[in-house]
Design an enzyme around this catalytic site. Structure first.
Site, short mmCIF file in Angstrom:
data_model
loop_
_atom_site.label_atom_id
_atom_site.label_comp_id
_atom_site.label_asym_id
_atom_site.label_seq_id
_atom_site.Cartn_x
_atom_site.Cartn_y
_atom_site.Cartn_z
N CYS A 94 -1.88 8.50 3.84
CA CYS A 94 -1.78 7.92 2.50
C CYS A 94 -3.06 8.16 1.71
O CYS A 94 -3.04 8.08 0.47
CB CYS A 94 -1.47 6.43 2.60
SG CYS A 94 -2.62 5.52 3.64
N GLU A 108 0.87 -1.17 0.00
CA GLU A 108 0.00 0.00 0.00
C GLU A 108 0.91 1.22 0.00
O GLU A 108 1.60 1.50 0.99
CB GLU A 108 -0.91 0.01 1.23
CG GLU A 108 -1.83 1.21 1.29
CD GLU A 108 -2.17 1.62 2.71
OE1 GLU A 108 -2.03 2.82 3.02
OE2 GLU A 108 -2.53 0.74 3.50
#
Length: 687
Positions: free
Chosen positions: A295, A256
């Site tokens: 993120c 990720e």
């Protein structure tokens, strides 16, 4: 200065040689030093597999779920200790709440999934029986079993608690031990939480180990049953992903990575509409939450050209009210970045964007910034920064360069097709948001841009009151994204658990597969008993216990009475002429009458161990039941799930799933389904 120890092979250890320092985000004060040099990192793999792996693999899914819940409760009772340490990372109280209590909530969520949906067993039959032959004596099923390796979790600095727990919950539920490698910049908070977990004694020894510092040669010793997960920068992730050992052993790797997520204001939205205010609020929240170190944060603000000026002024006005400083001081809305190194990186990226087609509208420098309760020179403070790119089609840097802080870039479009094009120019995002009041706009944006996103939020006035927002990953939804975002998937409910397990197709006779899975398959042996199955306690029931009922002939009166009782006067049941012209050719019984009549045949009416019937699954009507047909039912114990006793007062019980087959006088199946009953256990186990 304190030493931040690692937890390796049941011991808290500190390495030798050169160490790395961790600094207070607000004051710049040196807090800890970390070192793993000389520690038995490679040996920790075998230790985790043997001790933690053996213990977890021996536990059922239900027991693992109960373990997750117990750990979550333990951590929640000690959260104040974690909040104190979180303040060292520059987080506000709200930032810490998302990280600490949001992470603990993930443990609760996966515990609930296990309780509701997973077997009281160590293997997981993933699907129903798949017939492979005409006579039904050669079938197949897919099963999931625990990998007997270790999950190596390499986490980012921005969520030192949640980032660990979102991976730990499905890992432990899968029966796999974990080695946690937190980012050094915020490792003190991860270490504090791991120390609480170890102190609790609630997880088997070896189920969790912690590396504060470098991982040494651990990658060279990973094996085919191990798993690696990574959260962080795309550059680091790609480097790890290409490690020769991962390719040689075909080791699963999920990544990720940070991405340039976007928010799109629909072409329909005007400044006077509530959706306009929602859009501005969401942008500012994403820019300032965790000081933009997320993120999932919004990096690209895509708005209609006609609303560009209105959006710009609204954002500048709202951002001007964001106070930066020490979150402990009343009125401070945004804290610091994790350290000065990160602040320097953000500044460098902002300058690069400025040199590549972006104009600074506010912020963009630490000079002259008013810091409340802190010092711009010693703390890692950076102001909210709004950029504007006049030509986002030419200047690709805005779609390729991320300043990982409170920074976002405004850009405009003329048509919805252009908005979609800009969104996709990010080449893969974790999250995207479209704010619109028009369903047609949402439809067009989602249908054409979903392929480039892991998750998308449609925000309007109706959803706003309950929406968790653009940047909130939820345990039941996939967290990840394609392309630049890493191409991996985390969370997503039980999907995440499967990532740590091995899927195997097993083939054989129904009886053999029943023995392996401990779930009865049609065609397998059954066990008839003079005692009615509903007279048996949970412990006394055997997989395959069966009852073949008496018969019942369906009459015209049954159809009429059921129609009057239910109000269902559908022509196929009640209109002789209409039914004659239907595909049935004559009147047929209501499907739900067949189900009700079947229950009347197999239910034992007297008080007994069966507490309640609380569900029906996979109902299929195979053949019509006509007036004059005679039906009979076979009820078979398909699977059992023991439930934990929550209070002393609760009756100890378990869930039993029964296979139900309804036949007609020719032995032809007319209906198939399963029912779920809550059945009392003889003895409780409340602790």
């Amino acid at each position: 200065m304190q030493q931040l120890t690692s937890y390796i092979m049941g011991q808290w250890l500190f390495g030798q040689g050169e160490s790395r320092k961790i600094y207070h985000a607000l004051t710049g004060e040196a807090l800890y030093e970390v070192s793993t040099e000389g520690l038995p990192l490679v040996d920790s793999l075998a230790y985790g597999r043997k001790h933690g792996g053996d213990a977890l693999a021996a536990m059922t899914f239900q027991q693992r779920g109960q373990m997750l819940k117990a750990v979550a409760k333990y951590l929640l009772e000690r959260k104040d200790y974690l909040y104190e340490i979180s303040a060292q990372t520059g987080a506000t109280k709200v930032d810490s709440w998302v990280d600490i209590e949001g992470g603990i909530a993930t443990l609760f969520a996966f515990s609930g999934l296990a309780n509701r949906e997973l077997p009281d067993d160590t293997i997981w039959p993933e699907d129903e029986m798949i017939p492979l032959s005409k006579q039904g004596q050669f079938i197949a099923r897919h099963i999931l079993t625990s990998r007997r390796g270790v999950a190596l979790h390499i986490n980012a600095f921005n969520f030192p608690c949640w980032g660990m727990l979102e991976k730990l919950a499905p890992t432990w539920l899968a029966g796999v031990p974990a080695i946690i490698k937190p980012a050094t910049a915020s490792a003190q908070l991860t270490q504090a939480m791991v120390s609480l977990i170890v102190e609790s004694g609630l997880v088997p020894e070896g189920a969790i180990q912690l590396i504060c510092g470098g991982v040494g040669e651990i990658f060279e010793h990973l094996d085919f049953e191990d798993v690696v997960t990574f959260t962080g920068s795309a550059a680091t992730g790609q480097k790890l992903k290409s490690h020769p050992r991962l390719r040689e052993k075909s080791i699963p790797f999920t990544m990720e990575a940070d991405s340039l997520n976007c928010a799109i204001l629909g072409v329909d939205v005007q400044p006077e509409q509530p959706e306009f205010s929602l859009f501005i609020k969401e942008i500012v929240r994403e820019m300032t939450s965790k000081s933009g170190q997320k993120c999932t944060a919004i990096r690209r603000i895509i708005v209609p050209g006609s609303q560009l000026e209105a959006v710009k002024q609204a954002l500048l006005h709202r951002l001007s009210g964001i106070t930066v400083g020490d979150p402990a001081v009343e009125g401070v809305r945004m804290g610091a970045l994790i350290n000065q190194e990160q602040r320097d990186d953000v500044q460098e990226k902002v300058l690069f964007l400025q040199q590549n087609g972006c104009e600074i509208l506010c912020g963009g420098t630490t000079q002259g910034v008013n810091i409340i309760g802190g010092d711009i020179h010693t703390g890692a403070f950076y102001p909210p920064t709004l950029l504007y790119c006049a030509d986002p089609y030419t200047h690709r840097a805005v779609h390729e360069t991320e300043a990982f802080g409170p920074v976002a870039t405004l850009m405009s479009y003329q048509t919805t097709e252009q908005a979609v094009e800009l969104a996709i120019m990010g080449e893969g995002s974790l999250a995207g948001t479209v704010v619109t009041a028009e369903a047609s706009v949402a439809q067009e944006v989602i249908r054409h841009s979903a392929r480039a996103h892991g998750r998308m939020l449609i925000l309007n006035e109706a959803a706003a009151t309950e929406s968790t927002g653009h940047g909130s990953p939820l345990p039941l939804l996939v967290h990840g994204g394609p392309g630049r975002a890493g191409g991996g998937e985390e969370l997503g409910g039980l999907r995440a658990v499967k990532h740590y397990m091995q899927r195997t197709a097993i083939q054989g006779s129904p009886s053999m597969l029943t023995a392996v899975t401990k779930q009865w398959s049609r065609g397998a042996e059954v066990y008839a008993d003079p005692v009615h199955p509903f007279r048996k306690y949970f412990e006394d029931l055997v997989i395959g216990d069966t009852l073949l009922t008496a018969r019942r002939t369906v009459s015209e009166a049954d159809l009429v009475n059921f129609a009057c009782l239910s109000g269902d006067h559908f022509y196929a049941h009640m209109d002789k002429i209409g039914a004659a012209q239907s595909l049935f050719g004559e009147r047929v019984a209501h499907g739900y009458f067949v189900v009700s009549a079947a229950a009347g045949l197999f239910v034992d009416a007297a008080v007994g161990p069966v507490i309640a019937n609380y569900g029906m699954e996979n109902l299929r009507f195979i053949e019509p039941v006509k007036i004059g047909d005679t039906i009979q039912v076979r009820l078979t114990c398909k699977k059992k799930i023991k439930k934990a006793q929550k209070t002393q007062e609760d009756k100890p019980n378990g869930v039993v799933e029964w296979d139900v087959q309804v036949f007609n006088q020719h032995g032809v199946v007319v209906a198939l389904y399963s029912i779920l009953t809550l059945v009392e256990r003889r003895e409780g186990d409340f602790v």
